[in-house]
Write a protein that holds these residues in place. Structure first.
Motif, short mmCIF file in Angstrom:
data_model
loop_
_atom_site.label_atom_id
_atom_site.label_comp_id
_atom_site.label_asym_id
_atom_site.label_seq_id
_atom_site.Cartn_x
_atom_site.Cartn_y
_atom_site.Cartn_z
N ARG A 155 0.77 -1.25 -0.09
CA ARG A 155 0.03 0.01 -0.04
C ARG A 155 0.64 1.21 -0.11
O ARG A 155 0.51 2.34 -0.56
CB ARG A 155 -0.98 -0.15 1.25
CG ARG A 155 -1.87 1.33 1.19
CD ARG A 155 -3.14 1.00 2.30
NE ARG A 155 -3.73 2.19 2.87
CZ ARG A 155 -3.47 2.71 3.83
NH1 ARG A 155 -2.30 2.48 4.65
NH2 ARG A 155 -3.95 3.94 3.82
N ILE A 156 1.91 1.12 0.56
CA ILE A 156 2.93 2.40 0.74
C ILE A 156 3.51 2.68 -0.58
O ILE A 156 3.35 3.92 -1.19
CB ILE A 156 3.98 2.12 1.62
CG1 ILE A 156 3.37 2.24 3.19
CG2 ILE A 156 5.18 3.28 1.83
CD1 ILE A 156 2.71 3.51 3.58
N ILE A 157 3.76 1.49 -1.24
CA ILE A 157 4.34 1.56 -2.66
C ILE A 157 3.06 2.49 -3.74
O ILE A 157 3.60 2.97 -4.58
CB ILE A 157 4.75 0.35 -3.22
CG1 ILE A 157 6.13 -0.06 -2.40
CG2 ILE A 157 5.14 0.26 -4.87
CD1 ILE A 157 6.42 -1.48 -2.74
N LEU A 158 2.14 1.89 -3.30
CA LEU A 158 1.01 2.27 -4.41
C LEU A 158 0.67 3.61 -4.07
O LEU A 158 0.39 4.42 -5.17
CB LEU A 158 -0.10 1.48 -4.15
CG LEU A 158 -0.27 0.03 -4.69
CD1 LEU A 158 -1.61 -0.68 -4.24
CD2 LEU A 158 0.18 -0.23 -6.17
N LEU A 159 0.85 4.08 -2.94
CA LEU A 159 0.53 5.41 -2.39
C LEU A 159 1.52 6.29 -3.35
O LEU A 159 1.14 7.64 -3.75
CB LEU A 159 0.59 5.73 -0.95
CG LEU A 159 -0.58 5.47 -0.14
CD1 LEU A 159 -0.35 5.29 1.36
CD2 LEU A 159 -1.69 6.20 -0.50
N PHE A 160 2.78 6.06 -3.26
CA PHE A 160 3.69 6.71 -3.99
C PHE A 160 3.52 6.85 -5.37
O PHE A 160 3.78 7.59 -6.05
CB PHE A 160 5.46 6.36 -3.82
CG PHE A 160 5.59 6.74 -2.42
CD1 PHE A 160 6.26 8.04 -2.20
CD2 PHE A 160 5.91 5.86 -1.24
CE1 PHE A 160 6.78 8.71 -1.17
CE2 PHE A 160 6.56 6.34 -0.14
CZ PHE A 160 6.99 7.73 0.14
#
Length: 294
Positions: A256-261
């Motif tokens: 999810r962190i990767i997708l947020l970026f």
């Protein structure tokens, strides 16, 4: 009975009719039944189907609500009597005796739980994705967006013979009965999109393989069966649900962190196209499955 064919209809009776006609035209030397599930279509669409199905040995099940793709298919499965289940999009058409080929292959490979095949357009041009890897952390980190190149290297072959993949297109999935049932079947909580990734993940955990069968094709009128559904947000909602369901919380958190970026950057460049996805990844969202009422 060899095969139960399950087709979900939603306000697209003409496609459903063409799909059924192609099944009758090309399917030989196998015993089969057809189960049509209507997802609460308009009265005009229901009337067209009733007229076509009259006096035909086809089961017609009418849901009082739109169950979505997974829910509609799983509803139809409950009435199936075959030793194999073919879940076929209503905007698909057969062009040869595909079901016999898949049936024969299924009996020859005890590890095969589900099979898929090439989807082509009306001009017989193959779609980019008929099979692919799981859309997981590795996929995002290493930009694995070329499944043909990936599996050619992995299998050291030209991909002209059946081979194992992570998942196949949900537009045409051919299951062994026991594999579908052991996996738990399609998840009714997924209204649309990523159903195939979810069920193929569960099949793999149960020891079954997902096989791509390259020796046959089917026509897929991409998107026609879902043209009346608000799908943009559902795509992201379903994906996050499948990741959270099938992986650990830490895995989901990192992805999810990767997708947020990723989508934060995309939203700066193309806000109209990507901001809604970024917002859902950041704050969450409610699936259409929870908004359907009788």
């Amino acid at each position: 009975m060899d095969i139960s064919i399950i087709i979900v209809n939603f306000n697209s009776a003409n496609y459903t009719i063409n799909c059924i006609e192609s099944i009758y035209k090309y399917t030989k030397k196998v015993t089969f039944e057809i189960i049509v599930v209507d997802n609460n279509s308009s009265s005009e669409d229901i009337k067209a189907l009733n007229t076509f199905l009259e006096n035909k040995p086809i089961s017609f099940l009418k849901s009082k609500i739109n169950l979505g793709f997974g829910g509609g298919n799983h509803f139809g499965y409950q009435f199936a009597k075959g030793n194999h289940y073919a879940f076929i999009n209503n905007d698909a058409e057969l062009t040869e005796n595909t079901l016999l080929k898949l049936l024969n292959y299924s009996y020859s490979d005890k590890n095969a739980g589900v099979m898929g095949l090439h989807q082509v357009n009306k001009e017989n041009e193959r779609f980019k994705y008929s099979f692919r890897q799981f859309i997981d952390l590795k996929y995002h980190l290493f930009n694995q967006k070329k499944p043909i190149k990936y599996y050619s290297k992995k299998t050291n072959s030209d991909l002209t013979s059946p081979f194992e993949v992570d998942l196949v297109s949900g537009a045409f999935m051919f299951f062994k009965k026991e594999a579908y049932e052991v996996s738990g079947g399609f998840d009714p909580n997924i209204f649309l999109f990523y159903e195939e990734m979810d069920i193929c993940l569960r099949l793999k955990k149960k020891g079954y393989q997902t096989i791509f069968y390259p020796e046959s094709t089917f026509i897929h009128y991409m998107g026609k069966s879902s043209s009346n559904v608000k799908i943009k947000n559902e795509f992201t909602i379903s994906y996050l649900y499948v990741i959270q369901k099938n992986y650990s919380y830490m895995y989901y958190y990192i992805l999810r962190i990767i997708l947020l970026f990723k989508y934060g950057f995309k939203s700066i460049l193309k806000p109209k196209k990507h901001f809604s996805s970024f917002k859902i990844i950041l704050k969450g969202g409610n699936s259409l499955v929870y908004s359907m009422k009788p």
